[in-house]
Design an enzyme around this catalytic site. Structure first.
Site, PDB file in Angstrom:
ATOM      1  N   THR A  36     -15.182  37.703 -32.339  1.00 46.63           N
ATOM      2  CA  THR A  36     -15.996  37.350 -31.172  1.00 46.63           C
ATOM      3  C   THR A  36     -17.236  36.707 -31.786  1.00 46.63           C
ATOM      4  O   THR A  36     -17.674  37.123 -32.871  1.00 46.63           O
ATOM      5  CB  THR A  36     -16.384  38.571 -30.313  1.00 46.63           C
ATOM      6  OG1 THR A  36     -17.137  39.483 -31.123  1.00 46.63           O
ATOM      7  CG2 THR A  36     -15.168  39.283 -29.739  1.00 46.63           C
ATOM      8  N   HIS A  37     -17.765  35.704 -31.129  1.00 47.47           N
ATOM      9  CA  HIS A  37     -18.893  34.930 -31.698  1.00 47.47           C
ATOM     10  C   HIS A  37     -18.537  34.336 -33.067  1.00 47.47           C
ATOM     11  O   HIS A  37     -19.415  34.091 -33.883  1.00 47.47           O
ATOM     12  CB  HIS A  37     -20.160  35.785 -31.848  1.00 47.47           C
ATOM     13  CG  HIS A  37     -20.479  36.604 -30.644  1.00 47.47           C
ATOM     14  ND1 HIS A  37     -21.342  36.197 -29.655  1.00 47.47           N
ATOM     15  CD2 HIS A  37     -20.012  37.825 -30.255  1.00 47.47           C
ATOM     16  CE1 HIS A  37     -21.423  37.141 -28.715  1.00 47.47           C
ATOM     17  NE2 HIS A  37     -20.618  38.130 -29.048  1.00 47.47           N
ATOM     18  N   SER A  64      -7.451  12.639 -49.106  1.00 50.33           N
ATOM     19  CA  SER A  64      -8.664  11.839 -49.051  1.00 50.33           C
ATOM     20  C   SER A  64      -8.529  10.706 -50.056  1.00 50.33           C
ATOM     21  O   SER A  64      -7.933  10.880 -51.117  1.00 50.33           O
ATOM     22  CB  SER A  64      -9.865  12.714 -49.403  1.00 50.33           C
ATOM     23  OG  SER A  64     -10.914  11.916 -49.908  1.00 50.33           O
ATOM     24  N   LYS A 100      -8.558  17.152 -51.626  1.00 52.55           N
ATOM     25  CA  LYS A 100      -8.628  17.402 -50.188  1.00 52.55           C
ATOM     26  C   LYS A 100      -7.267  17.417 -49.509  1.00 52.55           C
ATOM     27  O   LYS A 100      -6.346  16.707 -49.892  1.00 52.55           O
ATOM     28  CB  LYS A 100      -9.482  16.312 -49.497  1.00 52.55           C
ATOM     29  CG  LYS A 100     -10.949  16.333 -49.833  1.00 52.55           C
ATOM     30  CD  LYS A 100     -11.722  17.507 -49.247  1.00 52.55           C
ATOM     31  CE  LYS A 100     -11.815  17.526 -47.747  1.00 52.55           C
ATOM     32  NZ  LYS A 100     -12.704  16.484 -47.212  1.00 52.55           N
ATOM     33  N   TYR A 125      -6.722   2.006   2.306  1.00 56.32           N
ATOM     34  CA  TYR A 125      -6.610   1.444   0.958  1.00 56.32           C
ATOM     35  C   TYR A 125      -7.788   0.537   0.622  1.00 56.32           C
ATOM     36  O   TYR A 125      -8.288  -0.212   1.455  1.00 56.32           O
ATOM     37  CB  TYR A 125      -5.300   0.645   0.842  1.00 56.32           C
ATOM     38  CG  TYR A 125      -5.121   0.002  -0.527  1.00 56.32           C
ATOM     39  CD1 TYR A 125      -4.569   0.723  -1.574  1.00 56.32           C
ATOM     40  CD2 TYR A 125      -5.535  -1.312  -0.775  1.00 56.32           C
ATOM     41  CE1 TYR A 125      -4.429   0.152  -2.837  1.00 56.32           C
ATOM     42  CE2 TYR A 125      -5.396  -1.889  -2.029  1.00 56.32           C
ATOM     43  CZ  TYR A 125      -4.844  -1.145  -3.058  1.00 56.32           C
ATOM     44  OH  TYR A 125      -4.703  -1.709  -4.295  1.00 56.32           O
ATOM     45  N   LYS A 146      -4.506   3.787 -12.361  1.00 59.33           N
ATOM     46  CA  LYS A 146      -3.317   3.857 -13.208  1.00 59.33           C
ATOM     47  C   LYS A 146      -3.562   3.901 -14.711  1.00 59.33           C
ATOM     48  O   LYS A 146      -3.019   4.762 -15.412  1.00 59.33           O
ATOM     49  CB  LYS A 146      -2.373   2.693 -12.884  1.00 59.33           C
ATOM     50  CG  LYS A 146      -1.769   2.789 -11.504  1.00 59.33           C
ATOM     51  CD  LYS A 146      -0.932   1.570 -11.180  1.00 59.33           C
ATOM     52  CE  LYS A 146      -0.862   1.356  -9.684  1.00 59.33           C
ATOM     53  NZ  LYS A 146      -2.184   1.056  -9.056  1.00 59.33           N
ATOM     54  N   GLU A 156      -7.395  17.665 -35.805  1.00 53.48           N
ATOM     55  CA  GLU A 156      -8.642  17.021 -35.366  1.00 53.48           C
ATOM     56  C   GLU A 156      -8.372  16.023 -34.236  1.00 53.48           C
ATOM     57  O   GLU A 156      -9.158  15.904 -33.290  1.00 53.48           O
ATOM     58  CB  GLU A 156      -9.309  16.318 -36.543  1.00 53.48           C
ATOM     59  CG  GLU A 156      -9.827  17.309 -37.585  1.00 53.48           C
ATOM     60  CD  GLU A 156     -10.210  16.622 -38.886  1.00 53.48           C
ATOM     61  OE1 GLU A 156     -11.404  16.474 -39.124  1.00 53.48           O
ATOM     62  OE2 GLU A 156      -9.303  16.224 -39.645  1.00 53.48           O
ATOM     63  N   GLN A 207      -6.486   0.517  -7.454  1.00 52.88           N
ATOM     64  CA  GLN A 207      -5.649  -0.029  -8.530  1.00 52.88           C
ATOM     65  C   GLN A 207      -6.097   0.530  -9.888  1.00 52.88           C
ATOM     66  O   GLN A 207      -5.331   0.573 -10.831  1.00 52.88           O
ATOM     67  CB  GLN A 207      -5.745  -1.557  -8.513  1.00 52.88           C
ATOM     68  CG  GLN A 207      -4.926  -2.243  -9.564  1.00 52.88           C
ATOM     69  CD  GLN A 207      -4.757  -3.720  -9.239  1.00 52.88           C
ATOM     70  OE1 GLN A 207      -3.996  -4.099  -8.365  1.00 52.88           O
ATOM     71  NE2 GLN A 207      -5.483  -4.561  -9.952  1.00 52.88           N
ATOM     72  N   ASN A 256      -6.629  17.288 -45.478  1.00 55.72           N
ATOM     73  CA  ASN A 256      -7.364  17.270 -44.217  1.00 55.72           C
ATOM     74  C   ASN A 256      -6.445  17.515 -43.016  1.00 55.72           C
ATOM     75  O   ASN A 256      -5.360  16.942 -42.946  1.00 55.72           O
ATOM     76  CB  ASN A 256      -8.085  15.929 -44.054  1.00 55.72           C
ATOM     77  CG  ASN A 256      -9.119  15.723 -45.143  1.00 55.72           C
ATOM     78  OD1 ASN A 256      -9.747  16.675 -45.603  1.00 55.72           O
ATOM     79  ND2 ASN A 256      -9.281  14.480 -45.580  1.00 55.72           N
ATOM     80  N   ASN A 274       0.814  -1.219   0.000  1.00 50.49           N
ATOM     81  CA  ASN A 274       0.000   0.000   0.000  1.00 50.49           C
ATOM     82  C   ASN A 274       0.850   1.273   0.000  1.00 50.49           C
ATOM     83  O   ASN A 274       0.588   2.204  -0.769  1.00 50.49           O
ATOM     84  CB  ASN A 274      -0.961  -0.005   1.195  1.00 50.49           C
ATOM     85  CG  ASN A 274      -1.969  -1.140   1.098  1.00 50.49           C
ATOM     86  OD1 ASN A 274      -2.059  -1.785   0.050  1.00 50.49           O
ATOM     87  ND2 ASN A 274      -2.703  -1.388   2.168  1.00 50.49           N
TER      88      ASN A 274
HETATM   89  N1  ARG Z   1      -1.471  -3.515  -7.387  1.00 48.30           N
HETATM   90  C1  ARG Z   1      -1.955  -2.820  -6.255  1.00 48.30           C
HETATM   91  C2  ARG Z   1      -2.447  -1.417  -6.658  1.00 48.30           C
HETATM   92  O1  ARG Z   1      -2.103  -1.008  -7.693  1.00 48.30           O
HETATM   93  C3  ARG Z   1      -0.901  -2.680  -5.225  1.00 48.30           C
HETATM   94  C4  ARG Z   1      -1.406  -2.543  -3.830  1.00 48.30           C
HETATM   95  C5  ARG Z   1      -2.030  -3.803  -3.372  1.00 48.30           C
HETATM   96  N2  ARG Z   1      -2.430  -3.714  -2.030  1.00 48.30           N
HETATM   97  C6  ARG Z   1      -3.256  -4.595  -1.446  1.00 48.30           C
HETATM   98  N3  ARG Z   1      -3.578  -4.375  -0.219  1.00 48.30           N
HETATM   99  N4  ARG Z   1      -3.759  -5.593  -2.122  1.00 48.30           N
HETATM  100  O2  ARG Z   1      -3.182  -0.791  -5.953  1.00 48.30           O
END
Ligand code: ARG
Length: 465
Positions: free
Chosen positions: A156-157, A278, A284, A318, A326, A291, A323, A286, A111
């Protein structure tokens, strides 16, 4: 077989679906460098505090270095049954050095480990984004300096409002990027505290030295509350907020590139390097890069929304929900990095059609305000009355389908007999922009000064253009 890292009280292996939903190694392997750095700092501290024997700590450090080079050489096999980067590294360490590997996790939990790793990762990312944003500012300021006197329509606008200079328009984005950079810097300053040593949630009974690990990892200080340290992800939310705002700025610029390069506007050209053809319409060109810059803002904002919603109902400390902090962040940061690079590329590539810009700048009676201002300045007419007189002259010009500076003096005098021939000196678009000399205004001299000030600050040599 139960998990060999935590399976002591488990008699059977997890269900395949359990493993699939639980494992994060597919994405958190990106944290390998931070994870190894954190473990090395922790091992050195454990030895310095006499918690682990110095020779064991040496073996651990050496083993971790080996793992780092294995991963970097692409020779490391990540295993899903080991769940995440932390246990993949530790398990390999045991293969390499045997029993001493088991001492590394003393006074630590995944953790505090993951919270530390991810803060380090986000910090590195912020530093990389900041350098890219500085480069984009440089590209904008260089182009602005070259086009400090290039007149374009200001809107503007999205209606022609008053003439501005192209340089001034570009410098607006330099200011936005400056605030984006300062938002990232603020986020960085707040995240730069070290969770390591918070352990699972309550701290540890071992005599650890949290100042030492914090310093070794370049943090300003250790976090002050173990529950907070392992359970907040505000640093992710905050950097994704900064990323979202930045992406919105870049998306607005991209939208302008799309408009400017449209043949109906044709104010700016992008070369073949930043356009596509295109498959059916041979004529064209583009603006796909623009975009996609515009579109990726959606993805980045999506990542922010994702983490906000994941966090909103979680009790301390926690929970595995975290998790999910990420993947969205990784995706958003790489999208933003690409978007900044593509925008810098387009800025360097684009060339304004100066003639069309000047013509367009004069359309829609864009110098009407200059006429009203002249009436105030030259004839001492109150602005409200000047506005009214100007309105009548514009109506007259519009009825005849001619530009303001083409209205004969007698006709202007028929509207207000105090008007003199001097009025024509303010009606051209060039005169108009030159007169906007107030601080922050569009006058070429102001734009040049701002562009030079920025280039100096950004460490680029301002050329003489
Ligand atoms: N892979 C876990 C995460 O990204 C790591 C921490 C895991 N902790 C636990 N108490 N299971 O959060």
């Amino acid at each position: 077989m139960s998990n060999k890292m935590w399976g002591g009280r488990f008699s059977t292996a997890p269900d395949a679906i359990m493993e699939e939903i639980n494992a994060s190694i597919g994405f958190d392997q990106r944290l390998y460098a931070q994870d190894i750095a954190g473990s090395k700092a922790h091992a050195a501290m454990l030895a310095a505090q006499g918690i682990v024997a110095a020779k064991d700590a040496q073996k651990i450090t050496k083993g971790l270095d080996t793992i780092l080079s294995e991963i970097e050489a692409g020779k490391f096999s990540f295993r899903r049954e080991l769940e995440d980067i932390h246990m993949n590294v530790e398990s390999r360490l045991a293969e390499l050095i045997g029993a001493p590997a088991g001492r590394l996790h003393t006074a630590r939990s995944r953790n505090d480990q993951v919270a530390t790793d991810f803060r380090l990762y986000v910090r590195d990312t912020v530093d990389a984004l900041d350098a890219q944003l500085a480069d984009l500012q440089r590209a904008l300021a260089e182009k602005a300096l070259a086009h400090a006197a290039t007149v374009m329509p200001g809107f503007t606008h999205l209606q022609t409002a008053q003439p501005v200079t192209f340089g001034h328009h570009l410098m607006a984005y330099v200011e936005m990027m400056a605030r984006d950079r300062s938002r990232f810097a603020d986020a960085r300053a707040r995240l730069n505290e070290c969770p390591l040593g918070s352990a699972a949630l309550a701290g540890t009974s071992f005599p650890i030295d949290r100042e030492a690990t914090a310093a070794a990892l370049g943090f300003d200080r250790p976090t002050a509350n173990s529950l907070d340290a392992v359970s907040d992800r505000d640093f992710v939310m905050e950097t994704l907020s900064a990323a979202s705002i930045c992406a919105i700025h870049l998306s607005r610029f991209a939208e302008e590139v799309v408009i400017w390069t449209s043949p109906s506007f044709a104010l700016v050209k992008l070369s073949d390097a930043f356009t596509t053809g295109s498959s059916i319409m041979p004529q064209k060109r583009n603006p796909d890069a623009a975009e996609l810059v515009r579109a990726k803002a959606g993805r980045i904002i999506g990542a922010l929304t994702g983490i906000l919603v994941v966090m909103k109902g979680l009790p301390l400390a926690y929970a595995k929900d975290m998790q999910e902090d990420k993947e969205g962040a990784f995706d958003a940061f790489s999208a933003l990095s690409l978007v900044i690079a593509a925008t810098a590329g387009m800025v360097r590539d684009l060339s304004p059609d100066e003639k069309r810009m000047a013509t367009a700048a004069g359309q829609g009676y864009s110098t009407a305000t200059d006429l009203a201002d002249w009436l105030v300045r030259a004839l001492n007419i109150p602005f409200r009355e000047a506005h009214h007189i100007t309105g009548r002259i514009v109506a007259l010009a519009s009825d005849r389908g001619i530009a303001l500076h083409k209205v004969p003096l007698e006709d202007m005098q028929a509207v207000d007999k105090r008007i003199t021939g001097d009025v024509f000196s303010v009606l051209s678009v060039v005169r108009s922009v030159r007169s906007r000399t107030s601080y922050g205004g569009t006058a070429p001299q102001r734009v040049r000064a701002q562009a030079r000030r920025w280039l100096k600050r950004l460490g680029a040599a301002p050329d003489a253009t």
